[in-house]
Design a protein around this motif. Sequence first.
Motif, mmCIF file in Angstrom:
data_model
loop_
_atom_site.group_PDB
_atom_site.id
_atom_site.type_symbol
_atom_site.label_atom_id
_atom_site.label_comp_id
_atom_site.label_asym_id
_atom_site.label_seq_id
_atom_site.Cartn_x
_atom_site.Cartn_y
_atom_site.Cartn_z
ATOM 1 N N ARG A 178 45.442 23.690 48.606
ATOM 2 C CA ARG A 178 45.035 25.084 49.004
ATOM 3 C C ARG A 178 45.261 26.080 47.866
ATOM 4 O O ARG A 178 46.036 25.588 47.082
ATOM 5 C CB ARG A 178 46.283 24.662 50.018
ATOM 6 N N VAL A 229 46.425 30.006 47.426
ATOM 7 C CA VAL A 229 46.748 31.039 48.145
ATOM 8 C C VAL A 229 47.194 31.616 46.863
ATOM 9 O O VAL A 229 48.052 31.655 46.045
ATOM 10 C CB VAL A 229 48.138 31.083 49.101
ATOM 11 N N CYS A 252 47.801 32.962 42.168
ATOM 12 C CA CYS A 252 47.346 31.929 42.529
ATOM 13 C C CYS A 252 48.504 30.603 42.802
ATOM 14 O O CYS A 252 48.508 29.968 41.426
ATOM 15 C CB CYS A 252 46.058 31.362 42.463
ATOM 16 N N SER A 256 39.371 35.761 43.556
ATOM 17 C CA SER A 256 39.858 34.300 43.952
ATOM 18 C C SER A 256 39.686 33.164 42.742
ATOM 19 O O SER A 256 39.228 34.002 41.819
ATOM 20 C CB SER A 256 37.681 33.796 45.165
ATOM 21 N N TYR A 315 37.444 23.668 44.358
ATOM 22 C CA TYR A 315 38.098 24.429 45.581
ATOM 23 C C TYR A 315 38.691 25.656 45.325
ATOM 24 O O TYR A 315 38.830 26.103 44.093
ATOM 25 C CB TYR A 315 39.638 23.621 45.780
ATOM 26 N N TRP A 316 38.451 26.741 46.118
ATOM 27 C CA TRP A 316 38.705 27.907 46.418
ATOM 28 C C TRP A 316 39.584 28.617 47.241
ATOM 29 O O TRP A 316 39.825 28.131 48.399
ATOM 30 C CB TRP A 316 37.267 28.401 46.629
ATOM 31 N N GLY A 317 40.355 29.745 46.753
ATOM 32 C CA GLY A 317 41.033 30.888 47.610
ATOM 33 C C GLY A 317 40.052 31.493 48.638
ATOM 34 O O GLY A 317 39.326 31.445 48.422
ATOM 35 N N GLN A 318 41.262 31.791 48.980
ATOM 36 C CA GLN A 318 40.585 32.743 50.138
ATOM 37 C C GLN A 318 40.308 34.233 49.539
ATOM 38 O O GLN A 318 39.334 35.403 50.244
ATOM 39 C CB GLN A 318 42.014 32.745 51.300
ATOM 40 N N GLY A 319 40.648 34.461 48.531
ATOM 41 C CA GLY A 319 40.266 36.138 47.607
ATOM 42 C C GLY A 319 41.625 36.934 48.092
ATOM 43 O O GLY A 319 41.847 37.064 49.834
ATOM 44 N N THR A 320 42.132 37.506 47.380
ATOM 45 C CA THR A 320 42.436 39.024 47.464
ATOM 46 C C THR A 320 42.586 39.842 46.849
ATOM 47 O O THR A 320 41.265 40.606 45.970
ATOM 48 C CB THR A 320 44.197 38.810 46.562
#
Length: 123
Positions: free
Chosen positions: A3, A5, A22, A95, A112-117
């Motif tokens: 995960r 974030v 991140c 991201s 794997y990727w985060g959801q972005g900000t």
Amino acid sequence: QVRLVESGGGLVQAGGSLRLSCVVSGRTFSIYGMVWFRQAPGKEREFVAGIGRSGGRTSYADSVKGRFTISRDNAKNTVYLQMNSVKPEDTAVYSCGADRFGEGIRTSQINYWGQGTQVTVSS
């Protein structure tokens, strides 16, 4: 399950600074190369910066070179993007991604990727 974030996005005036973070959980962070990509409305996602697993190798898009700095703290399972002298054209969703081959470059296959900000730069 890995995960990612992201945090640290927000509204900033042109010329200002912002630091994105991140945090990676679920696997040994130090094996991954890490990248930051961004996507502005109506545009394709583009590479911003990358860093190898040990932190000894970094790479940047020409558009951010000299203004942005990518770094990592393997003890904290965190990769950072320090953004200085920001411009309105830096406005985008940022991201982070993890590359299990450890390279962390523009052409890395990201597993794997985060959801972005969201980062918004006002003029």
